[in-house]
Motif scaffolding. Structure first.
Motif, PDB file in Angstrom:
ATOM      1  N   GLY A   3       0.826  -1.201   0.000  1.00 40.84           N
ATOM      2  CA  GLY A   3       0.000   0.000   0.000  1.00 40.84           C
ATOM      3  C   GLY A   3       0.858   1.248   0.000  1.00 40.84           C
ATOM      4  O   GLY A   3       2.073   1.189   0.094  1.00 40.84           O
ATOM      5  N   ASP A   4       0.242   2.392  -0.086  1.00 40.02           N
ATOM      6  CA  ASP A   4       1.007   3.631  -0.093  1.00 40.02           C
ATOM      7  C   ASP A   4       1.053   4.300   1.260  1.00 40.02           C
ATOM      8  O   ASP A   4       1.861   5.191   1.500  1.00 40.02           O
ATOM      9  CB  ASP A   4       0.395   4.620  -1.109  1.00 40.02           C
ATOM     10  N   THR A   5       0.162   3.851   2.186  1.00 45.19           N
ATOM     11  CA  THR A   5       0.134   4.491   3.502  1.00 45.19           C
ATOM     12  C   THR A   5       1.387   4.145   4.278  1.00 45.19           C
ATOM     13  O   THR A   5       1.730   2.983   4.402  1.00 45.19           O
ATOM     14  CB  THR A   5      -1.074   4.001   4.316  1.00 45.19           C
ATOM     15  N   PRO A   6       2.089   5.163   4.781  1.00 47.65           N
ATOM     16  CA  PRO A   6       3.249   4.852   5.621  1.00 47.65           C
ATOM     17  C   PRO A   6       2.774   4.299   6.961  1.00 47.65           C
ATOM     18  O   PRO A   6       1.961   4.920   7.635  1.00 47.65           O
ATOM     19  CB  PRO A   6       3.936   6.204   5.795  1.00 47.65           C
ATOM     20  N   LEU A   7       3.235   3.103   7.297  1.00 47.68           N
ATOM     21  CA  LEU A   7       2.807   2.500   8.552  1.00 47.68           C
ATOM     22  C   LEU A   7       3.793   2.878   9.649  1.00 47.68           C
ATOM     23  O   LEU A   7       3.426   3.340  10.717  1.00 47.68           O
ATOM     24  CB  LEU A   7       2.739   0.973   8.395  1.00 47.68           C
ATOM     25  N   LEU A   8       5.070   2.709   9.341  1.00 50.54           N
ATOM     26  CA  LEU A   8       6.109   3.063  10.308  1.00 50.54           C
ATOM     27  C   LEU A   8       6.939   4.193   9.722  1.00 50.54           C
ATOM     28  O   LEU A   8       7.371   4.112   8.584  1.00 50.54           O
ATOM     29  CB  LEU A   8       6.994   1.844  10.581  1.00 50.54           C
ATOM     30  N   GLU A   9       7.100   5.234  10.513  1.00 52.55           N
ATOM     31  CA  GLU A   9       7.734   6.436   9.981  1.00 52.55           C
ATOM     32  C   GLU A   9       8.769   6.948  10.977  1.00 52.55           C
ATOM     33  O   GLU A   9       8.428   7.255  12.121  1.00 52.55           O
ATOM     34  CB  GLU A   9       6.635   7.506   9.810  1.00 52.55           C
ATOM     35  N   LEU A  10      10.029   7.018  10.570  1.00 53.76           N
ATOM     36  CA  LEU A  10      11.073   7.568  11.434  1.00 53.76           C
ATOM     37  C   LEU A  10      11.539   8.888  10.848  1.00 53.76           C
ATOM     38  O   LEU A  10      11.785   8.979   9.652  1.00 53.76           O
ATOM     39  CB  LEU A  10      12.274   6.615  11.530  1.00 53.76           C
ATOM     40  N   ARG A  11      11.634   9.894  11.688  1.00 54.26           N
ATOM     41  CA  ARG A  11      12.058  11.215  11.200  1.00 54.26           C
ATOM     42  C   ARG A  11      13.180  11.760  12.056  1.00 54.26           C
ATOM     43  O   ARG A  11      13.002  11.924  13.269  1.00 54.26           O
ATOM     44  CB  ARG A  11      10.893  12.210  11.266  1.00 54.26           C
ATOM     45  N   GLY A  12      14.308  12.030  11.434  1.00 55.47           N
ATOM     46  CA  GLY A  12      15.427  12.702  12.114  1.00 55.47           C
ATOM     47  C   GLY A  12      15.866  12.021  13.391  1.00 55.47           C
ATOM     48  O   GLY A  12      16.148  12.656  14.397  1.00 55.47           O
ATOM     49  N   LEU A  13      15.937  10.693  13.344  1.00 51.94           N
ATOM     50  CA  LEU A  13      16.254   9.929  14.552  1.00 51.94           C
ATOM     51  C   LEU A  13      17.736  10.048  14.893  1.00 51.94           C
ATOM     52  O   LEU A  13      18.598   9.944  14.034  1.00 51.94           O
ATOM     53  CB  LEU A  13      15.900   8.467  14.308  1.00 51.94           C
ATOM     54  N   ASP A  14      18.004  10.280  16.171  1.00 55.11           N
ATOM     55  CA  ASP A  14      19.387  10.442  16.625  1.00 55.11           C
ATOM     56  C   ASP A  14      19.605   9.668  17.903  1.00 55.11           C
ATOM     57  O   ASP A  14      18.755   9.696  18.802  1.00 55.11           O
ATOM     58  CB  ASP A  14      19.667  11.926  16.925  1.00 55.11           C
ATOM     59  N   LYS A  15      20.738   8.976  17.991  1.00 55.05           N
ATOM     60  CA  LYS A  15      21.063   8.297  19.241  1.00 55.05           C
ATOM     61  C   LYS A  15      22.581   8.205  19.397  1.00 55.05           C
ATOM     62  O   LYS A  15      23.279   7.766  18.498  1.00 55.05           O
ATOM     63  CB  LYS A  15      20.472   6.880  19.251  1.00 55.05           C
ATOM     64  N   SER A  16      23.070   8.666  20.547  1.00 52.57           N
ATOM     65  CA  SER A  16      24.507   8.555  20.828  1.00 52.57           C
ATOM     66  C   SER A  16      24.695   7.802  22.128  1.00 52.57           C
ATOM     67  O   SER A  16      23.866   7.883  23.036  1.00 52.57           O
ATOM     68  CB  SER A  16      25.148   9.933  20.973  1.00 52.57           C
ATOM     69  N   PHE A  17      25.779   7.048  22.208  1.00 55.11           N
ATOM     70  CA  PHE A  17      26.197   6.450  23.483  1.00 55.11           C
ATOM     71  C   PHE A  17      27.484   7.134  23.884  1.00 55.11           C
ATOM     72  O   PHE A  17      28.493   6.975  23.210  1.00 55.11           O
ATOM     73  CB  PHE A  17      26.425   4.949  23.341  1.00 55.11           C
ATOM     74  N   GLY A  18      27.451   7.880  24.952  1.00 53.95           N
ATOM     75  CA  GLY A  18      28.630   8.660  25.304  1.00 53.95           C
ATOM     76  C   GLY A  18      28.918   9.596  24.160  1.00 53.95           C
ATOM     77  O   GLY A  18      28.044  10.339  23.713  1.00 53.95           O
ATOM     78  N   GLY A  19      30.106   9.555  23.619  1.00 53.62           N
ATOM     79  CA  GLY A  19      30.422  10.419  22.492  1.00 53.62           C
ATOM     80  C   GLY A  19      30.114   9.767  21.151  1.00 53.62           C
ATOM     81  O   GLY A  19      30.159  10.411  20.113  1.00 53.62           O
ATOM     82  N   LEU A  20      29.756   8.476  21.198  1.00 53.75           N
ATOM     83  CA  LEU A  20      29.620   7.730  19.940  1.00 53.75           C
ATOM     84  C   LEU A  20      28.226   7.905  19.352  1.00 53.75           C
ATOM     85  O   LEU A  20      27.230   7.553  19.976  1.00 53.75           O
ATOM     86  CB  LEU A  20      29.896   6.250  20.224  1.00 53.75           C
ATOM     87  N   ARG A  21      28.183   8.466  18.147  1.00 50.40           N
ATOM     88  CA  ARG A  21      26.885   8.663  17.505  1.00 50.40           C
ATOM     89  C   ARG A  21      26.536   7.394  16.736  1.00 50.40           C
ATOM     90  O   ARG A  21      27.192   7.059  15.750  1.00 50.40           O
ATOM     91  CB  ARG A  21      26.969   9.857  16.560  1.00 50.40           C
ATOM     92  N   VAL A  22      25.545   6.686  17.200  1.00 53.17           N
ATOM     93  CA  VAL A  22      25.251   5.370  16.627  1.00 53.17           C
ATOM     94  C   VAL A  22      24.160   5.446  15.561  1.00 53.17           C
ATOM     95  O   VAL A  22      24.160   4.702  14.586  1.00 53.17           O
ATOM     96  CB  VAL A  22      24.847   4.386  17.747  1.00 53.17           C
ATOM     97  N   ILE A  23      23.211   6.360  15.757  1.00 56.58           N
ATOM     98  CA  ILE A  23      22.190   6.620  14.732  1.00 56.58           C
ATOM     99  C   ILE A  23      22.185   8.130  14.502  1.00 56.58           C
ATOM    100  O   ILE A  23      22.114   8.905  15.453  1.00 56.58           O
ATOM    101  CB  ILE A  23      20.785   6.182  15.194  1.00 56.58           C
ATOM    102  N   ALA A  24      22.287   8.523  13.227  1.00 62.05           N
ATOM    103  CA  ALA A  24      22.431   9.943  12.947  1.00 62.05           C
ATOM    104  C   ALA A  24      21.414  10.393  11.904  1.00 62.05           C
ATOM    105  O   ALA A  24      21.409   9.911  10.771  1.00 62.05           O
ATOM    106  CB  ALA A  24      23.850  10.249  12.462  1.00 62.05           C
ATOM    107  N   GLU A  25      20.530  11.302  12.319  1.00 66.48           N
ATOM    108  CA  GLU A  25      19.605  11.948  11.385  1.00 66.48           C
ATOM    109  C   GLU A  25      18.924  10.951  10.466  1.00 66.48           C
ATOM    110  O   GLU A  25      18.880  11.132   9.260  1.00 66.48           O
ATOM    111  CB  GLU A  25      20.359  12.986  10.529  1.00 66.48           C
TER     112      GLU A  25
END
Ligand SMILES: Nc1ncnc2c1ncn2[C@@H]1O[C@H](COP(=O)(O)OP(=O)(O)OP(=O)(O)O)[C@@H](O)[C@H]1O
Ligand SMILES: [Mg+2]
Lengths: 265, 496
Positions: A3-25
């Motif tokens: 289908g065309d409907t977005p079911l799961l949508e992630l926007r600008g997700l960011d996650k760092s552990f300490g100084g380590l950026r593990v998920i960026a934008e």
């Protein structure tokens, strides 16, 4: 079919552990009934992405929406109730419970009878208990005779590795999710079993009606199942598109080769 | 996690039988597992049949002998063995919800037991002039302790393992301090009130009075307790078999996975905690009426250890095991109070250990003959050279005691020898396992003789006091060595 409907949508997700950026934008959209594969070298942040979606980690910033509803900040069991279930790369079954109990336990969020009612086995409680059994058997029958019959009453620790991976999927299915997150479902499997898993994931979508986001290292599996492939490296999405497009993308090749070069040094 | 599916050691043993399928196929794992289940001998067979019996039949197997017990025993014995066994069983069943089902380490559990007893005492004793009927008082007590459980659990529910243990331990201690001092709290408007009777406790607690029927005699109280235990067993078995029970076991196995599988882990932990508290409170009310008093000293760490011992002995999570454990832990120390019972138990245990350990039978016979000969020889030498070593008499009057006088060194004045004998025994027990097999065989008769010497001259004399507890401890240690998962518990398997 997708289908065309977005079911799961992630926007600008960011996650760092300490100084380590593990998920960026990270931006990612999964549409209903789609099968999307996430690939990337070890440590790219793939499992972390799943942990963020399922609420085990909280993103530093960004949005996660399921059918328009924001999931950020919800407890993991709430997110599962809303329709996101996962398997674990490292296998986290309830080892000292039986195969069937593993699947039955995961129906907690779908069932209602309170402890006082089950304590005295009211007719309602008995009826629900029967349904739980039936549903567990139904989910287990999804894997042919692999997890059927006498296996129901075996303890999860006595299963082979491949069967433990299957049971992880069955358990996730028992939460009645809309989106299934599979973390390396073919890891540690022999070629025949890998082939079986490839077919199974297709069947999960056709018969189960699930939308599937899958992390996989085995490129044959990725090629066989994916509507779309997303490549991550150091938490950054470096490519997205059809399998052929992503697999030949110079940045993806570089990410994998770069890693190999670094390893041979 | 090993990627090739290596299971625990016992699962990866080579498949030798011709009927086992190809290696690497999961049927193989299943068949090894099947063998493991088959090969556990008589006990395995009994346990499997046992599991197949319906719940009601299983409860009957325990309830029937228990129901007949008052008919064959005296009032005093019924009180000592019967009532206490059942109180322990109820307490352990409640603790089992918290520790066995949900896997939380609760060290403040006994305080809930105390809460129940004090609450019932406040509702039904001359302390405040309240004399509530039991059908009203018991529900109030249960709800009250459940609320206390909720209150304690709420702040600590996010805490795991050690933190929860410390938190609850603190609560347990605070409870004892509180009831010791709550006789001089001054309330606004009311002024001073004696809530708990301080260190004197609350006396003259009413017997249960259900709609005018009073449970007054020991026998009546015993049957009341028996019904309560059976009821709690059945209710808990039903919970265990429900979505809540499965969720508890799941969160004990892996809280993170449970949470990801739609199980609200914190809420369920709190629920287990509250259920345990309510059961303890219920038991407390019963204990209050049996003891007719609520005393601060009854709710200390000693009882907590006893209840944990019952649960560990029976096997975590196994309710039948807990009932058996309660019978053992409450009756063995009582049986050991008199030397008449203690002696056969002691020698029986030693004989059993030797029979199991010493093979073949020829070696066993030789060692025993050696022991007898060693004793007579030593006795002969001593009576010739040091008569003071044999001028006493063995405890008791039977043929065994009389025989011992001709074989064992029994000095009248043991005080001087006591310390030496203890030290030598401990040293011998430490050294013995280090010896070569030959020396072990040679030195076994003297070692056994030394054990018997210490037993007859020192331990048996104090059997009413510390000895029986030491023996109970030794028994528990030995059982834990033989069967770490408890008598009825299932071995806990982890995959590495
Ligand atoms: N809880 C955490 N604390 C600190 N660092 C973490 C944590 N979780 C993940 N990381 C780090 O984040 C990075 C990404 O890990 P992640 O598990 O998401 O990788 P992955 O893409 O799933 O890799 P693989 O293919 O090996 O499974 C790694 O460097 C890892 O060490
Ligand atoms: Mg990973």
């Amino acid at each position: 079919m997708t289908g065309d409907t977005p079911l799961l949508e992630l926007r600008g997700l960011d996650k760092s552990f300490g100084g380590l950026r593990v998920i960026a934008e990270l931006d990612l959209v999964v549409r209903e009934h789609e099968i999307v594969s996430v690939i990337g070298p070890n440590g790219a942040g793939k499992t972390t992405l799943f942990n963020l979606i399922t609420g085990l980690y909280r993103p530093d910033s960004g949005e996660i929406r399921l059918d328009g509803r924001n999931l950020v900040g919800l407890a993991p069991h709430r997110i599962t109730d809303l329709g996101v279930a996962r398997t674990f790369q490292t296998l986290r079954l309830f080892l000292n419970m039986t195969v069937k109990e593993n699947v039955m336990a995961a129906q907690y969020g779908q069932t209602k009878v309170g402890v006082l009612r089950s304590m005295i086995r009211t007719p309602g409680a008995r009826k629900e208990e029967k349904q739980i059994h039936r549903l567990a058997e139904e989910k287990l029958s999804f894997f042919g005779d692999r997890l059927m019959g006498y296996r129901w009453d075996q303890f999860a620790y006595s299963l082979s590795y491949a069967n433990r991976r299957r049971l992880e999927i069955a358990r996730a299915m028992a939460t009645e999710p809309r989106v299934l997150l599979l973390d390396e479902p073919a890891a540690g499997m022999n070629p025949r079993e890998t082939h079986e898993i490839t077919e199974l994931i297709g069947k999960l979508r056709e018969d189960g009606g699930y939308t599937i986001l899958v992390i996989e290292h085995d490129m044959h599996v990725v090629e066989g199942i994916s509507d779309r492939v997303v490549a991550l490296d150091h938490g950054v999405k470096i490519a997205e598109g059809s399998f052929d497009a992503v697999a030949t993308d110079p940045r993806v090749v570089e990410a994998y080769l770069g890693l190999r070069r670094a390893e041979t040094k | 996690m090993a990627a090739d599916g290596t299971g625990p050691e016992h699962l990866s043993a080579p498949a030798d039988a011709p009927d086992s399928p190809r290696i690497g196929v999961d049927e193989w794992v299943a068949s090894v597992e099947g063998k493991r289940e088959r090969y556990t001998g008589v006990r395995g067979a009994v346990l499997r049949e046992w599991d197949r019996l319906p719940m009601a039949v299983r409860v009957l197997v325990f309830a029937l002998p228990a129901a007949l017990f008052p008919l064959v025993t005296t009032e005093g014995n019924l009180f000592r063995y019967g009532l206490f066994t059942l109180v322990y069983a109820l307490l352990a069943l409640g603790l089992n919800i918290v520790v066995g089902f949900a896997g939380l380490l609760d060290l403040g559990y006994i305080a809930f037991f105390g809460c129940g007893a004090y609450m019932y005492a406040i509702l039904a004793s001359p302390q405040f002039g309240n004399h509530w009927q039991a059908e009203a008082a018991i529900p109030v007590v249960v709800v009250f302790t459940a609320l206390v459980g909720l209150l304690i659990g709420l702040p600590s529910r996010r805490l795991f393992g050690d933190y929860l243990a410390i938190m609850t331990l603190f609560f347990g201690q605070a409870f004892v301090v509180f009831v010791n001092n709550a006789n001089r709290i001054s309330f606004p408007f009311v002024g001073h009130a004696d809530l708990t009777g301080g260190s004197n406790g609350i006396a003259n607690i009413d017997s249960f009075n259900f709609f005018g029927y009073v449970f007054y005699s020991t026998k009546q109280q015993y049957y009341f307790l028996l019904v309560a235990v059976a009821l709690v067993l059945i209710l808990l078995a039903f919970i265990n078999d429900s979505r809540t029970g499965r969720a508890w076991r799941a969160l004990r196995e892996d809280p993170l996975a449970a949470e990801a599988m739609s199980i609200p882990v914190n809420r369920l932990k709190l629920l287990a905690f509250v259920f345990g508290a309510a059961t303890a409170g219920f038991t407390g009310a019963i204990y209050g009426t049996i003891a007719t008093a609520a005393l601060p000293g009854d709710y200390d760490v000693g009882l907590l250890i006893t209840i944990y011992a019952i649960m560990i002995l029976g096997g975590f999570g196994s309710m039948m095991g807990i009932v058996v454990g309660a019978v053992i832990v409450s009756s063995v120390p009582e049986l050991l109070r008199s030397s008449v019972n203690a002696r056969p138990l002691f020698y029986g245990a030693i004989l059993l250990a030797i029979l199991v350990k010493l093979r073949p039978w020829r070696r066993l016979a030789a060692e025993l003959a050696g022991l007898v000969a060693f004793g007579f020889a030593l006795h002969a030498i001593a009576s010739a050279a040091y008569p003071r070593l044999v001028d006493g008499n063995a405890i008791g009057s039977g043929a065994f005691a009389r025989g011992l006088n001709h074989w064992m060194l029994i000095p009248r004045d043991v005080v001087k020898i006591a310390d030496v004998a203890y030290i030598v025994l401990v040293a011998a027990i430490v050294i013995y396992p280090q010896l070569s097999r030959l020396w072990q065989a040679i030195l076994l008769p003297p070692l056994l003789y030394l054990v018997m010497f210490v037993w007859e001259n020192l331990l048996l004399v104090h059997i009413g006091g510390a000895t029986r507890l030491i023996l109970l401890g030794a028994l528990l240690v030995a059982l834990m060595n033989i069967r770490p998962q408890g008598l009825f518990g299932k071995a806990y398997v982890e995959i590495v």
